[in-house]
Design a protein around this motif. Sequence first.
Motif, short mmCIF file in Angstrom:
data_model
loop_
_atom_site.label_atom_id
_atom_site.label_comp_id
_atom_site.label_asym_id
_atom_site.label_seq_id
_atom_site.Cartn_x
_atom_site.Cartn_y
_atom_site.Cartn_z
N ALA A 61 1.38 7.45 7.91
CA ALA A 61 1.80 7.71 6.52
C ALA A 61 3.19 8.33 6.52
O ALA A 61 4.09 7.87 7.22
N THR A 62 3.38 9.42 5.76
CA THR A 62 4.71 10.03 5.66
C THR A 62 4.97 11.07 6.74
O THR A 62 6.02 11.70 6.74
N GLY A 63 3.98 11.27 7.64
CA GLY A 63 4.20 12.18 8.76
C GLY A 63 3.59 13.55 8.61
O GLY A 63 3.96 14.48 9.32
N HIS A 64 2.59 13.70 7.72
CA HIS A 64 1.99 15.02 7.52
C HIS A 64 1.25 15.50 8.77
O HIS A 64 1.31 16.68 9.12
N MET A 82 0.84 -1.20 0.00
CA MET A 82 0.00 0.00 0.00
C MET A 82 0.88 1.25 0.00
O MET A 82 1.78 1.39 0.83
N ASP A 83 0.63 2.17 -0.94
CA ASP A 83 1.39 3.40 -1.03
C ASP A 83 0.72 4.46 -0.18
O ASP A 83 -0.29 5.06 -0.57
N ALA A 84 1.27 4.72 1.01
CA ALA A 84 0.65 5.67 1.95
C ALA A 84 0.87 7.11 1.54
O ALA A 84 0.23 8.01 2.10
N SER A 85 1.73 7.36 0.56
CA SER A 85 2.02 8.74 0.17
C SER A 85 0.82 9.44 -0.43
O SER A 85 0.76 10.68 -0.47
N ILE A 86 -0.18 8.68 -0.93
CA ILE A 86 -1.36 9.32 -1.53
C ILE A 86 -2.18 10.07 -0.49
O ILE A 86 -3.00 10.92 -0.84
N TYR A 87 -1.96 9.76 0.80
CA TYR A 87 -2.69 10.44 1.87
C TYR A 87 -1.89 11.61 2.45
O TYR A 87 -2.30 12.23 3.44
N ILE A 131 2.07 0.89 7.84
CA ILE A 131 2.20 -0.36 7.10
C ILE A 131 3.21 -0.24 5.96
O ILE A 131 3.85 -1.21 5.57
N ASP A 132 3.35 0.96 5.40
CA ASP A 132 4.21 1.19 4.25
C ASP A 132 5.62 1.56 4.72
O ASP A 132 5.83 2.63 5.28
N PRO A 133 6.62 0.69 4.49
CA PRO A 133 7.98 0.97 4.99
C PRO A 133 8.57 2.28 4.45
O PRO A 133 9.26 2.99 5.19
N LYS A 162 10.05 8.10 6.07
CA LYS A 162 9.89 9.55 6.03
C LYS A 162 9.33 10.08 7.36
O LYS A 162 9.79 11.09 7.89
N ALA A 163 8.32 9.38 7.90
CA ALA A 163 7.72 9.82 9.16
C ALA A 163 8.70 9.73 10.31
O ALA A 163 8.65 10.52 11.26
N ALA A 164 9.63 8.76 10.24
CA ALA A 164 10.61 8.57 11.32
C ALA A 164 11.55 9.77 11.47
O ALA A 164 12.19 9.93 12.51
N GLN A 165 11.63 10.59 10.44
CA GLN A 165 12.45 11.80 10.52
C GLN A 165 11.79 12.87 11.40
O GLN A 165 12.43 13.85 11.78
N ILE A 166 10.50 12.66 11.69
CA ILE A 166 9.74 13.64 12.48
C ILE A 166 9.36 13.07 13.84
O ILE A 166 9.48 13.73 14.87
N ALA A 167 8.89 11.81 13.84
CA ALA A 167 8.43 11.17 15.07
C ALA A 167 9.61 10.69 15.91
O ALA A 167 10.74 10.57 15.45
N GLU A 168 9.29 10.35 17.15
CA GLU A 168 10.31 9.75 18.03
C GLU A 168 10.77 8.42 17.46
O GLU A 168 11.94 8.09 17.45
N ARG A 169 9.82 7.65 16.97
CA ARG A 169 10.10 6.39 16.28
C ARG A 169 8.84 5.98 15.53
O ARG A 169 7.73 6.43 15.86
N VAL A 170 9.02 5.15 14.51
CA VAL A 170 7.89 4.64 13.74
C VAL A 170 8.03 3.13 13.61
O VAL A 170 9.09 2.62 13.21
N VAL A 171 6.97 2.44 13.97
CA VAL A 171 6.93 0.98 13.90
C VAL A 171 6.24 0.57 12.60
O VAL A 171 5.16 1.07 12.29
#
Length: 313
Positions: A38-41, A1-6, A58-60, A65-74
């Motif tokens: 998603a990408t952290g928007h 699943m491409d989460a970037s569309i959101y 779900i989308d690695p 991308k989101a991990a650059q903003i969040a504390e961590r992303v699982v």
Amino acid sequence: MDASIYDVPVDPAAVNNPHSIALRFIGSAKRVLEVGCATGHVTKALVAQRNEVVGVEIDPAAADKAAQIAERVVVADLDRDDLAQAVGPDSFDVVLFGDVLEHLRDPLAVLRAARTVLRPNGFVVVSVPNVAHIDLRLMLLSGRWDQRPEGLLDRTHVRFFTRAGLRTLLHDAGMAVTDVERVVVPAFCTELEVSREAHDPALVDQLLGDEDSETYQFVVRAVLDDGDAATGAALVRLAELEDERFAREQELTSTRQALAQREGEVADLRREIDELRAHHQRVNDELDALERTRTLRTVAPLRRLYRALRGNG
């Protein structure tokens, strides 16, 4: 699943917007588990409000991308992975499900897992599309179910919710709804391309009588239900009052629209009256001019005779 569309811009001050409503519900200085980041928007806006954010995605590629903003992303697939096990021995003030539950085969199991990672005074914030929007109802009555890349009938949706259905789902997960807000898109203005002219006006009016008929998304906040009867009753009453408030706001909006329409009709009538008065004046002027012409034609021979008599004299 491409989460970037959101991945869309997030404006915390926007009105009639699910992201801004969720951000307002969450507030600041909280530890937030953002499911489906998603990408952290939205992550970026949460961090800007001084929240600590852990994401689940779900989308690695989006998770990176989101991990650059969040504390961590699982990275986890919640149709297969247990949410509590995925995030580990962590606890949160808020779990955010922004347009996520409709994509899950078993949203109840995921909500129950979310309950276990919430702190005692924690809460969840959930946004879901409304399957009872008038455009979708009319589409179905026409024998159509046209799935699309996004929107009410996003082709990746596997669960569908009404306001009552969402409340029941949260109740079954051991939570009680305390706040309900709605994102409104007027009839015949969604991406479903439903035409007013294709449907019986009486049916349209009947459907518009439902207070949720133009609700595009629900955004709710729900707290842990500790089983206390008095607390549960108070929370139910609070949710009922919230629904009543929305209904009154809808009535007020309808009244204002009706008044605006009446004011427009009065203005049109005034213009018609002014035009009729101007037309009446023009007719009177033309009649006066015609009368003067007739008088001149009648008097002219007498004047000529008078001049002739004076000349002979």
